[in-house]
Design a protein around this motif. Structure first.
Motif, PDB file in Angstrom:
ATOM      1  N   SER A  86      -1.885  -4.292  27.109  1.00  0.00           N
ATOM      2  CA  SER A  86      -1.328  -4.487  28.443  1.00  0.00           C
ATOM      3  C   SER A  86      -0.681  -3.211  28.976  1.00  0.00           C
ATOM      4  CB  SER A  86      -0.313  -5.638  28.430  1.00  0.00           C
ATOM      5  OG  SER A  86      -0.970  -6.878  28.244  1.00  0.00           O
ATOM      6  N   GLU A 139      -1.307 -10.096  33.540  1.00  0.00           N
ATOM      7  CA  GLU A 139      -0.929 -11.033  32.481  1.00  0.00           C
ATOM      8  C   GLU A 139       0.079 -12.032  33.039  1.00  0.00           C
ATOM      9  OE1 GLU A 139       1.219 -10.933  28.062  1.00  0.00           O
ATOM     10  OE2 GLU A 139       0.894  -9.090  29.185  1.00  0.00           O
ATOM     11  N   GLY A 140      -0.126 -13.308  32.716  1.00  0.00           N
ATOM     12  CA  GLY A 140       0.791 -14.331  33.207  1.00  0.00           C
ATOM     13  C   GLY A 140       0.509 -14.782  34.624  1.00  0.00           C
ATOM     14  N   ARG A 141      -0.577 -14.303  35.225  1.00  0.00           N
ATOM     15  CA  ARG A 141      -1.104 -14.732  36.532  1.00  0.00           C
ATOM     16  C   ARG A 141      -0.289 -14.221  37.704  1.00  0.00           C
ATOM     17  NH1 ARG A 141      -0.895 -20.115  33.464  1.00  0.00           N
ATOM     18  NH2 ARG A 141      -2.624 -19.773  32.017  1.00  0.00           N
ATOM     19  N   ARG A 142       1.029 -14.388  37.685  1.00  0.00           N
ATOM     20  CA  ARG A 142       1.924 -13.863  38.731  1.00  0.00           C
ATOM     21  C   ARG A 142       1.520 -14.298  40.143  1.00  0.00           C
ATOM     22  NH1 ARG A 142       5.118  -9.669  36.587  1.00  0.00           N
ATOM     23  NH2 ARG A 142       5.204 -10.021  34.319  1.00  0.00           N
ATOM     24  N   GLN A 196      -5.144 -19.639  36.995  1.00  0.00           N
ATOM     25  CA  GLN A 196      -5.868 -18.452  36.543  1.00  0.00           C
ATOM     26  C   GLN A 196      -7.037 -18.146  37.475  1.00  0.00           C
ATOM     27  OE1 GLN A 196      -4.975 -16.333  33.689  1.00  0.00           O
ATOM     28  NE2 GLN A 196      -6.183 -15.179  35.175  1.00  0.00           N
ATOM     29  N   GLY A 198      -2.730 -18.964  27.192  1.00  0.00           N
ATOM     30  CA  GLY A 198      -2.117 -20.258  27.452  1.00  0.00           C
ATOM     31  C   GLY A 198      -3.053 -21.340  27.932  1.00  0.00           C
TER      32      GLY A 198
END
Length: 235
Positions: free
Chosen positions: A41, A83-86, A141, A164
């Motif tokens: 990342s 990462e984590g979609r945001r 996502q 996830g």
């Protein structure tokens, strides 16, 4: 297209990337795999200007982008699904997609891009007026990837898109990545801990270990590599 030369990054005294060299000169899907904390990342965040390297150079389409701010990197043609979609949970699916097109002034092009995203992800069309925070993990996502496509990228970066998600949704996300590449011909770099899935759809792959580039080869070569099998594929 994208040349990363002797890239080194620090978080304080911790060296997150150590003399990493990556060269992408043609279309394709490229995987970057490695254990948690390997620097995957950080690599993505450095490419898009969120982390400034302590050494090295990043060149995109023959232009040095090493020192550019993130909004300028995006204007050069690199888009990222973080990462984590945001996603923006308090606004609608449609409004999230519009936010991804902020560098485009042509309303006709924006509408065309939204229609393209809806073709890739029909669920988003069904939920276009729904608040993004009420979507399932898989739908969020889809939205994050769709938003990244809205600015007509020349290079698409996907940071842990399967994180996830249930196994059936992971398959759906990777199928979508393959479809996006096959129809749009946008080079894609996918950073993943799900090494087997990432390599299985990739033309070429890189293995990061503790910030260093450990191995590289075609996706199939790395899938068959004993070291990769042992460390990352559970074999």
């Amino acid at each position: 297209m994208l040349h990363i030369d002797k890239l080194t990054c620090h978080y304080g005294v911790i060296k997150a990337l150590d003399n990493v060299n990556i060269k992408i000169d043609k279309e394709g899907i490229y995987a970057v795999i490695g254990a948690n904390g390997a620097g995957k990342s950080t690599l993505i965040r450095t490419i898009v200007g969120l982390v400034k390297p302590t050494q090295g150079k990043i060149t995109f389409l023959n232009k040095d982008i090493t020192a550019l701010e993130t909004h300028d990197v995006i204007r050069e043609g690199i888009s990222v699904c973080p990462e984590g979609r945001r996603i923006f949970k308090s606004v609608t699916v449609y409004e999230n997609l519009l936010s991804g097109a902020y560098i485009i002034n042509d309303q006709k092009r924006i509408k065309e891009n939204i229609d393209i995203v809806y073709e890739f992800f029909p669920k988003l069309s069904e939920r276009r007026e729904q608040l993004a925070g009420t979507l399932s993990g898989g739908e969020q996502q889809m939205l994050a990837i769709g938003r990244a496509l809205m600015c007509n990228p020349k290079l698409l970066l996907l940071d842990e898109p399967s994180m996830g998600l249930a196994p059936n949704l992971v398959d759906m996300v990777f199928d979508a990545v393959v479809k996006i590449y096959s129809e749009q011909r946008i080079p894609i770099i996918i950073v993943e801990q799900n090494s087997e899935m990432a390599l299985s759809i990739s033309d070429y792959g890189y293995v990061l270990e503790v910030g260093k580039l450990d191995l590289e080869g075609t996706g199939q070569e790395l899938l068959l590599c004993d070291e990769v099998k042992k460390k990352y594929l559970g074999a």
